[in-house]
Enzyme design. Structure first.
Site, short mmCIF file in Angstrom:
data_model
loop_
_atom_site.label_atom_id
_atom_site.label_comp_id
_atom_site.label_asym_id
_atom_site.label_seq_id
_atom_site.Cartn_x
_atom_site.Cartn_y
_atom_site.Cartn_z
N ILE A 137 -14.49 1.63 2.93
CA ILE A 137 -13.19 2.23 2.64
C ILE A 137 -12.38 1.18 1.89
O ILE A 137 -12.68 -0.01 1.96
CB ILE A 137 -12.46 2.71 3.91
N ASP A 138 -11.37 1.63 1.16
CA ASP A 138 -10.61 0.72 0.32
C ASP A 138 -9.92 -0.37 1.13
O ASP A 138 -9.63 -0.20 2.32
CB ASP A 138 -9.57 1.49 -0.49
N LYS A 139 -9.60 -1.46 0.47
CA LYS A 139 -8.93 -2.59 1.11
C LYS A 139 -7.68 -2.15 1.87
O LYS A 139 -7.47 -2.54 3.02
CB LYS A 139 -8.54 -3.62 0.05
N THR A 141 -6.87 0.86 2.86
CA THR A 141 -7.08 1.99 3.76
C THR A 141 -7.57 1.43 5.08
O THR A 141 -8.47 0.58 5.11
CB THR A 141 -8.13 2.97 3.19
N ARG A 237 -7.41 10.06 -2.62
CA ARG A 237 -6.34 9.55 -3.48
C ARG A 237 -6.31 10.31 -4.81
O ARG A 237 -5.24 10.68 -5.31
CB ARG A 237 -6.53 8.05 -3.71
#
Length: 305
Positions: A137-139, A141, A237
């Site tokens: 998962i994104d940094k 998130t 997103r």
């Protein structure tokens, strides 16, 4: 990321794009080129394509290759919020701001650095730089991730992700007030032809499906629960921005002028459900909303009074 550009100036009889690039990029294997295509890192005339695409005279091919160097992953005593662990998996509740694995510009303080310090038993499927990492998962998130402690478990979990049978639920705070209580966003997502670091809804790419449900409405924002039927890069997103309701605090897909001073997008991976790799039973793991999320929601509730 390095860009390679090829202009097809001669007619090539029914030659596939992956075969052509294999001949042209002599340092890359054909399987790696196919992976680049699958991950939308190869564009033909600024559109994503499949490996079987037949190149034509006049085609402009752009290939984006990640420039990698061997990174030594050091064990670091970084806090891990472990929700569950057994001989096969670790369930981690990742905090906002933590990078999942070392990469250019982020060699220390990552989830992998913490995992290596915590356990010597991690899968090696994704190499020495991403031990145990099945998905990301994104940094900015936060939320639930599953880590594989051995190669067999890794492959079983990876197959479930590929088959889209993993159940993933996210909480997202978006800009604006959604009219419908529930909805489904079903589009094609691919590499943004104008900005290679971004993804977008495009004509050619991979199908992406997000189901959403409104949990609470505020004066200028909405709290939604999103269930992923597919798992494309930046899917929630991109999808929420596509329908005119980008995530609050999103520096890439959100409003240029943000109303709140935040560290990143308001997105939390709330739960993860899958078939356990050895127990062969469905398991589901949940995490509480983090403090940064609760504070923001509380602030919006007060503003409605």
């Amino acid at each position: 990321m390095k860009e390679e550009v090829f202009l097809i100036e001669e007619c090539v009889d029914d030659e596939r794009v992956d075969k052509y690039l294999f001949r042209s990029l002599k340092t890359l294997s054909r399987s790696y080129i196919q992976k680049l295509i699958e991950e939308s890192n190869v564009l033909v005339n600024d559109k994503t394509i499949k490996s079987k695409y037949k190149i034509k005279k006049g085609d402009l091919i752009k290939v984006y290759i990640k420039e990698t160097t061997e990174i030594e992953v050091k064990a670091e005593n970084v806090y891990l919020d472990i929700l569950y662990e057994d001989d096969d998996i670790i369930i981690v509740n990742k905090e906002q701001g933590m990078v999942v694995h070392p990469a250019s510009g982020n060699h220390d303080g990552t989830l992998v650095n913490a995992l290596v310090n915590h356990s010597s038993n991690l899968s090696k499927v994704n190499g020495s730089e991403r031990p145990g990492i099945v998905h990301r998962i994104d940094k900015d998130t936060s939320g639930v991730l599953v880590i594989a402690k051995n190669d067999d478990s890794h492959c079983i979990l990876a197959d479930q992700f590929k088959a889209h049978t993993i159940k993933r639920e996210y909480y997202a705070l978006v800009e604006g007030v959604l009219k419908n209580d529930v909805g489904t966003i079903d589009t094609i997502i691919g590499r943004n032809p104008k900005q290679k670091i971004k993804f977008a809804v495009v004509e050619e790419g991979k199908r992406a499906i997000t189901h959403y449900e409104v949990l609470e409405r505020y004066e200028n924002n909405t709290l939604v629960r999103c269930n992923l039927e597919t798992g494309r890069t930046h899917q929630i997103r991109v999808h929420m921005a596509h329908i005119g309701h980008p995530l609050v605090g999103d520096p890439v897909y959100g409003y240029k002028k943000q109303r709140f001073k935040l560290k990143g997008q308001m997105l939390h991976a709330k739960s993860l459900g899958f078939i356990h790799p050895t127990k062969n039973q469905y398991v589901k793991f949940e995490s509480n909303l983090p403090e940064y999320f609760i504070k923001m929601v509380t602030r919006l509730k007060k503003s409605c009074k």
